[in-house]
Design a protein around this motif. Structure first.
Motif, PDB file in Angstrom:
ATOM      1  N   UNK A   2       9.608  19.806  55.246  1.00  0.00           N
ATOM      2  CA  UNK A   2       8.935  20.455  54.133  1.00  0.00           C
ATOM      3  C   UNK A   2       7.921  21.474  54.628  1.00  0.00           C
ATOM      4  N   UNK A   3       7.528  22.335  53.737  1.00  0.00           N
ATOM      5  CA  UNK A   3       6.581  23.395  54.064  1.00  0.00           C
ATOM      6  C   UNK A   3       5.250  22.797  54.478  1.00  0.00           C
ATOM      7  N   UNK A  96       8.830  22.698  47.348  1.00  0.00           N
ATOM      8  CA  UNK A  96       9.995  22.369  48.155  1.00  0.00           C
ATOM      9  C   UNK A  96      11.044  21.655  47.311  1.00  0.00           C
ATOM     10  N   UNK A  97      12.309  21.856  47.637  1.00  0.00           N
ATOM     11  CA  UNK A  97      13.347  21.092  46.917  1.00  0.00           C
ATOM     12  C   UNK A  97      13.258  19.622  47.314  1.00  0.00           C
ATOM     13  N   UNK A  98      13.640  18.715  46.422  1.00  0.00           N
ATOM     14  CA  UNK A  98      13.578  17.289  46.771  1.00  0.00           C
ATOM     15  C   UNK A  98      14.566  16.953  47.885  1.00  0.00           C
ATOM     16  N   UNK A  99      14.250  15.907  48.613  1.00  0.00           N
ATOM     17  CA  UNK A  99      15.142  15.500  49.690  1.00  0.00           C
ATOM     18  C   UNK A  99      16.464  15.024  49.108  1.00  0.00           C
ATOM     19  N   UNK A 100      17.573  15.497  49.652  1.00  0.00           N
ATOM     20  CA  UNK A 100      18.871  15.091  49.090  1.00  0.00           C
ATOM     21  C   UNK A 100      19.180  13.642  49.431  1.00  0.00           C
ATOM     22  N   UNK A 101      19.786  12.955  48.486  1.00  0.00           N
ATOM     23  CA  UNK A 101      20.218  11.582  48.701  1.00  0.00           C
ATOM     24  C   UNK A 101      21.665  11.589  49.169  1.00  0.00           C
ATOM     25  N   UNK A 102      22.060  10.571  49.940  1.00  0.00           N
ATOM     26  CA  UNK A 102      23.462  10.535  50.368  1.00  0.00           C
ATOM     27  C   UNK A 102      24.362  10.291  49.169  1.00  0.00           C
ATOM     28  N   UNK A 103      25.611  10.696  49.262  1.00  0.00           N
ATOM     29  CA  UNK A 103      26.528  10.465  48.136  1.00  0.00           C
ATOM     30  C   UNK A 103      26.782   8.975  47.956  1.00  0.00           C
ATOM     31  N   UNK A 104      27.098   8.586  46.725  1.00  0.00           N
ATOM     32  CA  UNK A 104      27.386   7.190  46.437  1.00  0.00           C
ATOM     33  C   UNK A 104      28.670   6.780  47.146  1.00  0.00           C
TER      34      UNK A 104
END
Length: 200
Positions: A2-3, A96-104
């Motif tokens: 993140x920034x 900042x964009x939210x942290x991506x979650x792994x796919x289900x």
């Protein structure tokens, strides 16, 4: 990254290098000097504005905290003033964009992982027999809750791997004990009393 984290890492690096330079000067002075050093140190009046090429404000040593314009050394993006503004600290990071979650994971993937985990637990020499059983039951419980349709397949896979029966399909298949075992383990407190064998 993140920034905010990149900004604070840059500031920490600068502060550390500035501190080490100052401490070397103090050590050099104290090694060559025979007089007593003062117990306090006063910073010089002018702020060293040459540390950064640009500032959001006009920094001085006493009247205003320096607000340097910080940029990412890789992307050259300039970080906003809000990251260093001591009077307006944001409660949430909305830049900042939210942290991506792994796919289900699919139910088939969950079954594969459960079988692999139970095999790994069974082969681990650090676990006692009881601990292996309870840890394996916990894995089975999570599979029964997340993908109940795979409960019978887990029972079949474990029956074949541990060689519990010569006819695993007839004993633990989806038309015999598989669904019953899945239901029992989904409701059981396998890490607690339900997962313990009562020794008499």
């Amino acid at each position: 990254m993140s920034v905010k984290i990149r900004y604070f890492l840059a500031l920490a690096t600068l502060a550390c290098s500035h501190y080490l330079q100052d401490s070397e000067v103090v050590l050099a002075v104290s090694a060559d000097s025979t007089t007593t050093l003062p117990s306090s140190y006063a910073v010089a009046g002018a702020f060293p504005t040459s540390l950064y090429s640009q500032y959001y404000n006009n920094p001085t040593a006493t009247s205003a905290q320096p607000q340097p314009v910080i940029s990412d050394p890789v992307t050259h993006n300039i970080f906003p003033l809000s990251l260093t503004d001591q009077y307006n600290i944001p409660q949430y990071d909305t830049v900042d964009p939210p942290n991506p979650l792994p796919p289900k994971a699919s139910s088939q993937k969950l079954l594969q992982q459960a079988v692999a985990q139970i095999k790994s637990i069974a082969a681990n020499p650090e676990f006692s027999t009881c601990a292996r059983c309870q840890a394996s039951l916990e894995v089975a419980k999570f599979l029964a809750l997340a993908a109940p349709e795979q409960g019978s397949n887990l029972a079949l896979a474990l029956c074949e791997y541990f060689d519990y029966s010569s006819s695993c399909e007839k004993s633990y298949g989806p038309l015999v004990l598989g669904p019953i075992l899945t239901q029992v383990v989904s409701f059981a407190d396998v890490g607690g009393y339900d997962g313990q064998v009562n020794k008499r």
